[in-house]
Scaffold this active site. Sequence first.
Site, short mmCIF file in Angstrom:
data_model
loop_
_atom_site.label_atom_id
_atom_site.label_comp_id
_atom_site.label_asym_id
_atom_site.label_seq_id
_atom_site.Cartn_x
_atom_site.Cartn_y
_atom_site.Cartn_z
N GLY A 77 66.56 12.15 21.75
CA GLY A 77 66.71 13.04 22.91
C GLY A 77 65.37 13.43 23.48
N ASN A 78 65.36 14.41 24.33
CA ASN A 78 64.08 14.91 24.87
C ASN A 78 64.21 16.40 25.17
OD1 ASN A 78 64.87 15.26 27.80
ND2 ASN A 78 65.33 13.09 27.52
N HIS A 79 63.10 16.99 25.63
CA HIS A 79 63.05 18.45 25.76
C HIS A 79 63.61 19.00 27.07
CE1 HIS A 79 60.76 18.97 22.15
NE2 HIS A 79 59.82 18.14 22.56
#
Length: 402
Positions: free
Chosen positions: A207-209
């Site tokens: 995932g990412n932020h």
Amino acid sequence: MLEGKKILIGISGSIAAYKIISLVRLLVKQGVEVKVIMTSAAKDFVSPLVLSTLSKNEVLADIFAENTWANHVQLGRWADVMLIAPLSCNTLAKMANGHCDNLLLSVYLSATCPVIVAPAMDEDMWHHPSTHRNLELLKKDGVMIIQPGHGELASGLFGDGRMEEPENIITYLSNYFNKNKGRLAGKKVLVTAGPTHEAIDPVRFIGNHSSGKMGIALAKECRDRGAEVVLVLGPVALPAEYAGITVIKVTSSDEMYNACHDHFKKVDIALMAAAVADYKPEVVSEQKIKKAGDATPELKLVKTKDILKSLGAIKNDRQVLLGFALETNNERANALEKLNKKNADFIVLNSLNDGATFGSDVNKITIFTRSGAEIQFDSKSKTEVASDIVNTILDHTKTLSI
Ligand code: CTP
């Protein structure tokens, strides 16, 4: 003009609270559904019984009353707009600083609808630097302010700080709904927001932020201007329900791709603000991957589908397609390359070198248009950035001009 609207009025402690009786009466007469919440100080100035009789709804004041705890979230989602009038100096300061010690404040903090305030205070309080600081903070948070007028004040003095008259508040509300309606009325908008999660196994993902804040602000801005909005929302910590917006919750890039393609043909504008993962595991393990001795597992990744590019390939001449480019270097060249490669009409560049951070409430953008314009903006709240983006689209798109 306001018929059918749902307006949530929050009353704080000021002598001007008595004017809300006639405001509620006038709104109800116009076919507005009105709900009222009050601070306990407000009850010293106006009777809840009168307001509940006029609004035909129970007046809420106690944060801990039975059933109220659930209501504080529901109310801000139910309303088309929350109007805090009169806004006292004390409630202003608390709103500006995120305090949450009464029902009105907790509704404000959880409201997903637009918020308008009508301040009321004595002239010296109105002109105090802290009042101006707090109002600036509210404006940055996207709150609209009905400027108080000049006239007789509770102190007996004449001066600034007198809450706008109910008739003028109604004109403000009507203008607000009409102005916004005009700009994107009858248009359909698709927005993506948030990250995607690409499963590795049943418990892990890539995932990412991304927080989803920018895309959600865009969806709200388009809704407030009268568009019919579909928001395809990746897994975020923020709420997934917004009054007047159809939210489709997705997890992976494939789900986001499918949801976008289900809706794209019907929309006039597509705003791709999601931070879609570029790669996903080639194989998703059905079981949790266990540690196996000293061996280091290798994860084979494959490219995800580029949603923006796939929409750019099928868009027609009347559709507007906007993408984002988050860059750390060669910002301008990379943004222009994305504009061309993905056949977008607009690319919004965020540079991590300009102080853009994940989850932040502010953003600094440059917009590149297909027609060759390059427009730089100062650092602003994401609500203001959303407004700049929509204005730029309207200014540079003949098919949307009104
Ligand atoms: N985007 C998309 N689908 C993908 C990847 C990106 O729709 N699989 C969209 C994003 O929503 C954004 C734009 O493409 O509007 C640019 O995303 P970005 O991550 O900056 O660019 P990439 O094309 O992924 O290129 P790179 O990561 O190499 O910079």
